[in-house]
Design an enzyme around this catalytic site. Structure first.
Site, PDB file in Angstrom:
ATOM      1  N   GLU A 145     -30.877  -6.768 -28.750  1.00  0.00           N
ATOM      2  CA  GLU A 145     -29.604  -6.032 -28.719  1.00  0.00           C
ATOM      3  C   GLU A 145     -29.064  -5.811 -30.124  1.00  0.00           C
ATOM      4  OE1 GLU A 145     -25.881  -4.343 -27.542  1.00  0.00           O
ATOM      5  OE2 GLU A 145     -27.895  -4.421 -26.687  1.00  0.00           O
ATOM      6  N   HIS A 178     -36.334   9.797  -7.707  1.00  0.00           N
ATOM      7  CA  HIS A 178     -36.853  10.054  -9.050  1.00  0.00           C
ATOM      8  C   HIS A 178     -38.299  10.547  -8.991  1.00  0.00           C
ATOM      9  CE1 HIS A 178     -37.697   9.766 -13.273  1.00  0.00           C
ATOM     10  NE2 HIS A 178     -38.625   8.840 -13.068  1.00  0.00           N
TER      11      HIS A 178
END
Length: 323
Positions: free
Chosen positions: A58, A214
């Site tokens: 992160e 999807h």
């Protein structure tokens, strides 16, 4: 064109691609809370002390995003001043930085306050727009149009509609793919292409609907691009940028479908999952360039008509400048 500007454009384009892949990595490794509910600091610290793999991923993504953000700002200002006379430059300069800031704010809001999965799925798509605009700026800086003789590109109405339609639709495919990751539906269906190959049935829950939705969207764009590529090969052999552009697009969408299938087969292999994000990013970049060419097609056609009219009258042809 100044060599330093070209270097900045290339590095910024690569940086934007790293942001896209970094964001996908954060999501796939569930590292979004690696720095806790703290932004821009990490766990409230400038230099984190409690180091974890999630924190490293992160924090690295934040550092890359911040650095590339400054590069995008510099590139936007520099291109505005240097090639601002080209019609698309100012719009692309503004858009590239605007959407990069927007995706950063959405990411920060998700960390501090949290966001729904449907909102978070927009994060990748917004970054994708910023990447595409930076890529187009880079192509303008390197004068790729002249190398591809793009000033001669004239598209018929059918091709224009296909380009605009499939480009918009590709964003839908991107959003549904991001939604699959954010709702943790990547492996909800164990088989491919059906959810369970031995049983042909409708999805039984929301996660299966997201996953199969999807896949259906990806199947449609594969068929659509295959058809447009057929049209390009048949009718645009004399226009290399259209001919080869669609051939490349078909290759990319094929690799995208294969990677999507392998994500399921390999049970979410990280490298294949990142390749999946890479291929759609490249495809969206190519489609964005087609949009730019579509916006120029009418002007190119008018310029050609003026040249032909001048030749018929046997008068000197005035120089034609097309940006």
């Amino acid at each position: 064109m100044q060599r330093s500007l070209k270097w900045l454009a290339v590095l910024t384009t690569i940086g934007m691609l790293l942001i896209l892949l970094g964001g996908a990595l954060v999501t796939k490794t569930e590292s979004g809370m690696g720095c806790g509910r703290s932004w821009p600091l990490c766990n409230g610290e400038l230099v984190p002390t409690d180091i974890t793999p999630e924190l490293i991923i992160e924090l690295a993504h934040r550092v890359v995003s911040g650095t590339v953000g400054l590069m995008v700002l510099l590139l936007s200002v520099w291109t505005w001043k240097t090639i601002g006379h080209i019609r698309e430059t100012k719009f692309l300069s503004f858009t590239s930085f605007f959407f990069l800031v927007l995706q950063g704010l959405i990411g920060a809001a998700a960390v501090i306050w949290g966001q729904s999965d449907f909102v978070l799925a927009l994060h990748f798509g917004i970054s994708l727009i910023s990447f595409a605009t930076v890529l187009l700026l880079t192509l303008l800086i390197f004068e790729v149009d002249k190398k591809f003789e793009a000033e001669k590109v004239i598209l018929d109405k059918r091709m224009k509609k296909h380009i605009i339609g499939v480009s918009i639709y590709s964003y839908v495919v991107v959003y549904t793919g991001a939604l699959v990751r954010h709702v943790n539906a990547s492996l909800v269906c164990r088989d491919w292409p059906l959810c369970i190959n031995s049983s042909f049935s409708l999805p039984g829950n929301m996660h299966e609907w997201v996953q199969m939705g999807h896949r259906a969207a990806a199947g449609v764009i594969f068929i659509w691009i295959a058809y447009i590529t057929y049209l390009a090969v048949k009718h645009y052999k004399d226009q290399k940028v259209i001919y080869w552009g669609w051939v490349i697009s078909f290759i990319l969408v094929t690799l995208q479908v294969i990677a999507g299938a392998l994500v399921i087969i390999t049970r979410l292999n990280l490298y294949i999952a990142l390749a999946h994000a890479f291929f759609i990013s490249c495809l969206f970049g190519v489609l964005s360039y087609f949009i730019l060419l579509t916006s120029r097609s009418k002007k190119n056609a008018l310029a050609l008509e003026e040249i032909q009219a001048a030749e018929e009258k046997k008068v000197p042809i005035p120089p034609v400048t097309i940006h």
